[in-house]
Design a protein around this motif. Structure first.
Motif, mmCIF file in Angstrom:
data_model
loop_
_atom_site.group_PDB
_atom_site.id
_atom_site.type_symbol
_atom_site.label_atom_id
_atom_site.label_comp_id
_atom_site.label_asym_id
_atom_site.label_seq_id
_atom_site.Cartn_x
_atom_site.Cartn_y
_atom_site.Cartn_z
ATOM 1 N N THR A 9 -4.877 -3.204 5.471
ATOM 2 C CA THR A 9 -3.768 -4.086 5.531
ATOM 3 C C THR A 9 -2.687 -3.596 5.780
ATOM 4 O OG1 THR A 9 -5.320 -5.097 3.361
ATOM 5 C CG2 THR A 9 -2.915 -5.978 3.717
ATOM 6 N N ALA A 10 -2.042 -2.423 5.199
ATOM 7 C CA ALA A 10 -0.833 -1.945 5.652
ATOM 8 C C ALA A 10 -0.870 -1.624 7.208
ATOM 9 C CB ALA A 10 -0.596 -0.725 5.010
ATOM 10 N N GLU A 11 -1.811 -1.416 7.809
ATOM 11 C CA GLU A 11 -1.803 -1.129 9.381
ATOM 12 C C GLU A 11 -1.345 -2.653 10.165
ATOM 13 O OE1 GLU A 11 -4.513 0.591 12.752
ATOM 14 O OE2 GLU A 11 -5.197 0.794 10.911
ATOM 15 N N ILE A 12 -2.225 -3.578 9.623
ATOM 16 C CA ILE A 12 -2.060 -4.917 10.236
ATOM 17 C C ILE A 12 -0.311 -5.229 9.966
ATOM 18 C CG2 ILE A 12 -2.387 -7.347 9.858
ATOM 19 C CD1 ILE A 12 -5.187 -6.515 8.906
ATOM 20 N N LEU A 13 0.225 -5.067 8.754
ATOM 21 C CA LEU A 13 1.364 -5.627 8.531
ATOM 22 C C LEU A 13 2.500 -4.516 9.500
ATOM 23 C CD1 LEU A 13 1.119 -5.975 4.714
ATOM 24 C CD2 LEU A 13 1.501 -7.998 6.475
ATOM 25 N N GLU A 14 2.385 -3.341 9.651
ATOM 26 C CA GLU A 14 3.077 -2.552 10.439
ATOM 27 C C GLU A 14 2.872 -2.801 11.807
ATOM 28 O OE1 GLU A 14 1.502 1.368 8.798
ATOM 29 O OE2 GLU A 14 2.865 1.328 7.443
ATOM 30 N N LEU A 15 1.659 -2.987 12.343
ATOM 31 C CA LEU A 15 1.624 -3.477 13.885
ATOM 32 C C LEU A 15 2.534 -4.855 14.036
ATOM 33 C CD1 LEU A 15 -2.075 -2.689 14.395
ATOM 34 C CD2 LEU A 15 -0.101 -1.612 15.256
ATOM 35 N N ALA A 16 2.775 -5.640 13.031
ATOM 36 C CA ALA A 16 3.591 -6.822 13.207
ATOM 37 C C ALA A 16 4.875 -6.627 12.769
ATOM 38 C CB ALA A 16 2.969 -7.818 12.090
ATOM 39 N N ASN A 17 5.399 -5.345 12.943
ATOM 40 C CA ASN A 17 6.867 -4.978 12.571
ATOM 41 C C ASN A 17 7.270 -5.306 11.272
ATOM 42 O OD1 ASN A 17 6.886 -3.552 15.295
ATOM 43 N ND2 ASN A 17 7.316 -5.828 16.025
ATOM 44 N N TYR A 18 6.450 -5.016 10.149
ATOM 45 C CA TYR A 18 7.108 -5.021 8.703
ATOM 46 C C TYR A 18 6.936 -3.592 8.354
ATOM 47 C CZ TYR A 18 6.096 -10.097 8.986
ATOM 48 O OH TYR A 18 5.933 -11.421 9.112
ATOM 49 N N GLU A 19 7.936 -3.342 7.497
ATOM 50 C CA GLU A 19 7.954 -1.789 6.649
ATOM 51 C C GLU A 19 7.218 -2.091 5.581
ATOM 52 O OE1 GLU A 19 10.989 0.718 4.167
ATOM 53 O OE2 GLU A 19 11.785 -0.721 5.600
ATOM 54 N N VAL A 20 6.105 -1.301 5.417
ATOM 55 C CA VAL A 20 5.197 -1.355 4.312
ATOM 56 C C VAL A 20 5.486 -0.389 3.285
ATOM 57 C CG1 VAL A 20 2.775 -1.825 3.683
ATOM 58 C CG2 VAL A 20 3.575 -2.547 5.629
ATOM 59 N N VAL A 21 5.405 -0.607 1.934
ATOM 60 C CA VAL A 21 5.501 0.299 0.746
ATOM 61 C C VAL A 21 4.165 -0.194 0.113
ATOM 62 C CG1 VAL A 21 6.653 1.035 -1.161
ATOM 63 C CG2 VAL A 21 8.001 0.265 0.889
ATOM 64 N N THR A 22 3.513 0.656 -0.105
ATOM 65 C CA THR A 22 1.862 0.700 -0.723
ATOM 66 C C THR A 22 2.385 1.348 -2.457
ATOM 67 O OG1 THR A 22 1.089 2.715 0.033
ATOM 68 C CG2 THR A 22 0.919 0.753 1.279
ATOM 69 N N ALA A 23 1.425 0.907 -3.281
ATOM 70 C CA ALA A 23 1.101 1.395 -4.492
ATOM 71 C C ALA A 23 -0.424 1.147 -4.829
ATOM 72 C CB ALA A 23 1.990 0.225 -5.520
ATOM 73 N N ARG A 24 -1.069 2.209 -5.576
ATOM 74 C CA ARG A 24 -2.333 2.248 -5.793
ATOM 75 C C ARG A 24 -3.128 1.406 -6.841
ATOM 76 N NH1 ARG A 24 -2.003 8.554 -5.587
ATOM 77 N NH2 ARG A 24 -0.292 7.700 -7.268
#
Length: 171
Positions: free
Chosen positions: A19-34
């Motif tokens: 999901t992070a990769e999809i969002l980053e490819l769409a030029n969003y900055e992604v911060v993740t939490a487990r």
């Protein structure tokens, strides 16, 4: 235009990375939490433009995350999208009643995810827009408010009730 920041709270490592990769490819900055607890901490630190959160997680589930963020003035108005494998009507209602803005059921495709993110961000931007505090600003607000379908639907069936001012009579 500035890069929009999205907080992704997901306990499944593969789902989180994809999901992070999809969002980053769409030029969003992604911060993740487990997990939910880490997600609440990240939301307070980074104050993202949008939050995507799984429901079933250890430490603090998605409903708990939404509840905690709703109590903090800095995070209460951030658009919130639930991700879940649970597609039951009651689960959906519970999330929406608690204030979630959208609900994506796993598995979802890239386009579905990106459309939900884009729509929530656009709606948030419209709600945040400031209007000039004058007659022109009020006119602009009313004109824009008329473009929101739910408001138009409310106004369709309105019934006007005239009330007389209650007078105090001394007898």
């Amino acid at each position: 235009m500035e890069t929009r920041k999205i907080l992704l709270i997901e306990d499944n490592p593969e789902m989180r990375e994809n999901t992070a990769e999809i969002l980053e490819l769409a030029n969003y900055e992604v911060v993740t939490a487990r997990n939910g607890k880490e997600g609440v901490q990240q939301a307070g630190l980074t104050v993202p433009d949008l939050i995507i959160c799984d429901i079933m997680m250890p430490e603090l589930d998605g409903y708990g995350v939404l509840h905690m963020l709703g109590k903090d003035e800095r995070t209460a108005s951030i658009p919130f999208i639930f991700l879940t494998a649970k597609a039951e009507k009651d689960d959906y209602r519970k999330g929406m009643t608690m204030g979630a803005d959208d609900y994506l059921t796993k598995p979802y495709d890239d386009v579905e995810l990106l459309n939900a993110v884009e729509m929530r961000l656009k709606k948030s931007d419209r709600l945040k827009r400031q209007f000039e505090r004058s007659a022109d600003g009020l006119d602009q607000f009313i004109k824009e408010a008329r473009t929101f379908d739910p408001i138009m639907k409310l106004a369709e069936d309105k019934k006007v009730k005239l009330l007389r001012k209650k007078r105090d009579h001394l007898y």
